[in-house]
Design an enzyme around this catalytic site. Structure first.
Site, mmCIF file in Angstrom:
data_model
loop_
_atom_site.group_PDB
_atom_site.id
_atom_site.type_symbol
_atom_site.label_atom_id
_atom_site.label_comp_id
_atom_site.label_asym_id
_atom_site.label_seq_id
_atom_site.Cartn_x
_atom_site.Cartn_y
_atom_site.Cartn_z
ATOM 1 C CG ASP A 1 -7.713 53.789 60.038
ATOM 2 O OD1 ASP A 1 -8.230 52.798 59.473
ATOM 3 O OD2 ASP A 1 -7.047 54.647 59.428
ATOM 4 C CG ASP B 1 -4.026 55.797 59.119
ATOM 5 O OD1 ASP B 1 -3.987 54.661 58.610
ATOM 6 O OD2 ASP B 1 -5.038 56.508 59.119
ATOM 7 C CG ASN C 1 -5.973 50.701 58.584
ATOM 8 O OD1 ASN C 1 -6.487 50.284 57.553
ATOM 9 N ND2 ASN C 1 -5.444 51.904 58.681
ATOM 10 C CB THR D 1 -6.201 59.341 57.174
ATOM 11 O OG1 THR D 1 -5.794 59.121 58.541
ATOM 12 C CG2 THR D 1 -5.699 60.685 56.692
ATOM 13 C CG PHE E 1 -10.591 49.777 54.818
ATOM 14 C CD1 PHE E 1 -10.283 50.668 55.834
ATOM 15 C CD2 PHE E 1 -11.006 48.493 55.156
ATOM 16 C CE1 PHE E 1 -10.357 50.274 57.172
ATOM 17 C CE2 PHE E 1 -11.098 48.092 56.479
ATOM 18 C CZ PHE E 1 -10.779 48.993 57.496
ATOM 19 C CG ASN E 2 -10.430 55.071 55.253
ATOM 20 O OD1 ASN E 2 -10.090 54.216 56.060
ATOM 21 N ND2 ASN E 2 -9.592 55.948 54.747
ATOM 22 C CG HIS F 1 -3.969 54.432 50.163
ATOM 23 N ND1 HIS F 1 -4.299 54.377 48.822
ATOM 24 C CD2 HIS F 1 -3.689 53.152 50.512
ATOM 25 C CE1 HIS F 1 -4.243 53.126 48.386
ATOM 26 N NE2 HIS F 1 -3.865 52.367 49.385
ATOM 27 C CG ASP F 2 -4.299 57.184 55.408
ATOM 28 O OD1 ASP F 2 -4.220 56.335 56.308
ATOM 29 O OD2 ASP F 2 -5.268 57.267 54.632
HETATM 30 O O1 RIB Z 1 -8.229 52.497 51.430
HETATM 31 C C1 RIB Z 1 -7.100 53.058 52.040
HETATM 32 C C2 RIB Z 1 -7.443 53.585 53.387
HETATM 33 O O2 RIB Z 1 -7.910 52.526 54.210
HETATM 34 C C3 RIB Z 1 -6.233 54.166 54.138
HETATM 35 O O3 RIB Z 1 -6.690 55.181 54.988
HETATM 36 C C4 RIB Z 1 -5.718 53.000 54.925
HETATM 37 O O4 RIB Z 1 -5.041 53.428 56.112
HETATM 38 C C5 RIB Z 1 -7.007 52.313 55.297
HETATM 39 O O5 RIB Z 1 -7.521 52.968 56.454
HETATM 40 CA CA CA Z 2 -6.133 55.111 57.356
#
Ligand code: RIB
Ligand code: CA
Length: 308
Positions: A9, A14, A38, A123, A164-165, A235-236
């Site tokens: 996303d 990403d 996102n 991701t 979040f994901n 993160h990703d």
């Molecule tokens: O919490 C971090 C994740 O949420 C990452 O994948 C970031 O791109 C958002 O999608």
């Molecule tokens: Ca992401």
């Protein structure tokens, strides 16, 4: 060599994951699929096309997927990733459009054609993955491996409980963790330790257009709540590094269950490391940050040489 499908996303981190996958000699991108997360699906898809084209992966098919979660209204993270979803990065218009068809069908058909050969990496929210599993449960046997950036065995980032994901589509996450495969979960526990420090960003200044037009402007506006003093966690990128260089991470088997009804805890990945459980996940519990950045910067440096 690892062949991957990257469901994502974009999204700043990403985008950096796409760049890493495109640049690493041991990763072949079989396809990119996009999901709302996102930012909205139109933007995540446009961003995936623009980033893939910019990093020389313009021939990799980008197929759009779900524009909303399974049950809940779409909730984005535009405040973190900016209006466009790529922070301050403004990339040339890509040479091509998204592929015809739906991401779910691309994932199922690609894995069906090469059982045991392709690693599925996600991701973003798991909406596409959950619906692909509903369409074809044999995916759990067809994947070589299944890796996600998402969840947390500790605290979340959207709130104390949820990352979040998983928070964006808890029902999809629950389907995915309950599908009968082993989910390789790269959660906030380790991704928060993969920070683009000032020293890392200083090295990115040496990466020509890749650094000047993508990496640095994107990171500069990554307003992640954990972006301590302008050193954001990527993160990703951790998910794709775990495919290229598995030894960067240490994993512990666990039973991961996703909360879907909690008023305060919806999206929480309830992670049980007890030896008595029947595990459904390999949860990353350690990261070697030095080794992580060594492989990431080496990969970006080689990619930068290709891009100019
Ligand atoms: O919490 C971090 C994740 O949420 C990452 O994948 C970031 O791109 C958002 O999608
Ligand atoms: Ca992401």
């Amino acid at each position: 060599m690892a062949t991957i499908i990257l469901d994502c996303d974009p999204g700043i981190d990403d985008a950096l994951a796409i760049a890493f996958a495109a640049g690493h000699p041991e990763i072949e991108l079989a396809g990119i699929t996009t999901v709302a997360g996102n930012v909205g699906l139109d933007k995540t898809t446009a961003n995936a096309l623009a980033v893939a084209s910019f990093v020389g992966a313009g021939a990799v098919p980008v197929t759009a997927g779900c524009a909303a979660p399974l049950l809940r209204p779409a909730r984005d993270a535009g405040r973190v990733h900016g209006e466009s979803g790529l922070g301050g990065a403004v990339l040339p218009k890509p040479a091509r459009e998204a592929a015809d068809g739906h991401a779910i069908d691309f994932i199922v058909d690609t894995l069906a054609a090469a059982p045991g050969e392709i690693t599925l990496v996600a991701t973003g929210p798991l909406t596409n993955i959950a619906l692909a599993l509903r369409r074809e449960p044999r995916l759990v046997r067809w994947v070589r491996d299944f890796v996600i950036m998402g969840g947390s065995a500790g605290r979340g980032n959207v709130n104390h409980a949820a990352e979040f994901n998983m928070w964006a589509d808890p029902e999809a996450a629950s389907v995915v963790f309950g599908a009968g495969w082993t989910v390789r979960m790269i959660g906030l526990d380790v991704t928060l330790r993969a920070r683009a420090t000032a020293a890392v960003q200083e090295q990115m200044r040496e990466f020509g257009a890749l650094g000047a037009e993508l990496l640095l402007p994107a990171l500069a506006q990554y307003a992640d709540a954990h972006n301590v003093a302008g050193e954001p966690p990527v993160h990703d990128v951790c998910a794709v590094v775990s495919v290229a260089t598995p030894a960067v991470f240490t994993y512990t088997p666990a039973l991961v269950q996703v909360e879907t009804t909690g008023r305060l805890t919806s999206g929480m990945t309830v992670t049980d490391f007890s030896p008595s459980v029947i595990p459904n996940a390999a949860v990353a519990t350690e990261i070697d940050p030095d080794r992580f950045w060594e492989v990431v910067l080496r990969t970006y440096g080689a990619l930068a040489a290709d891009i100019g």
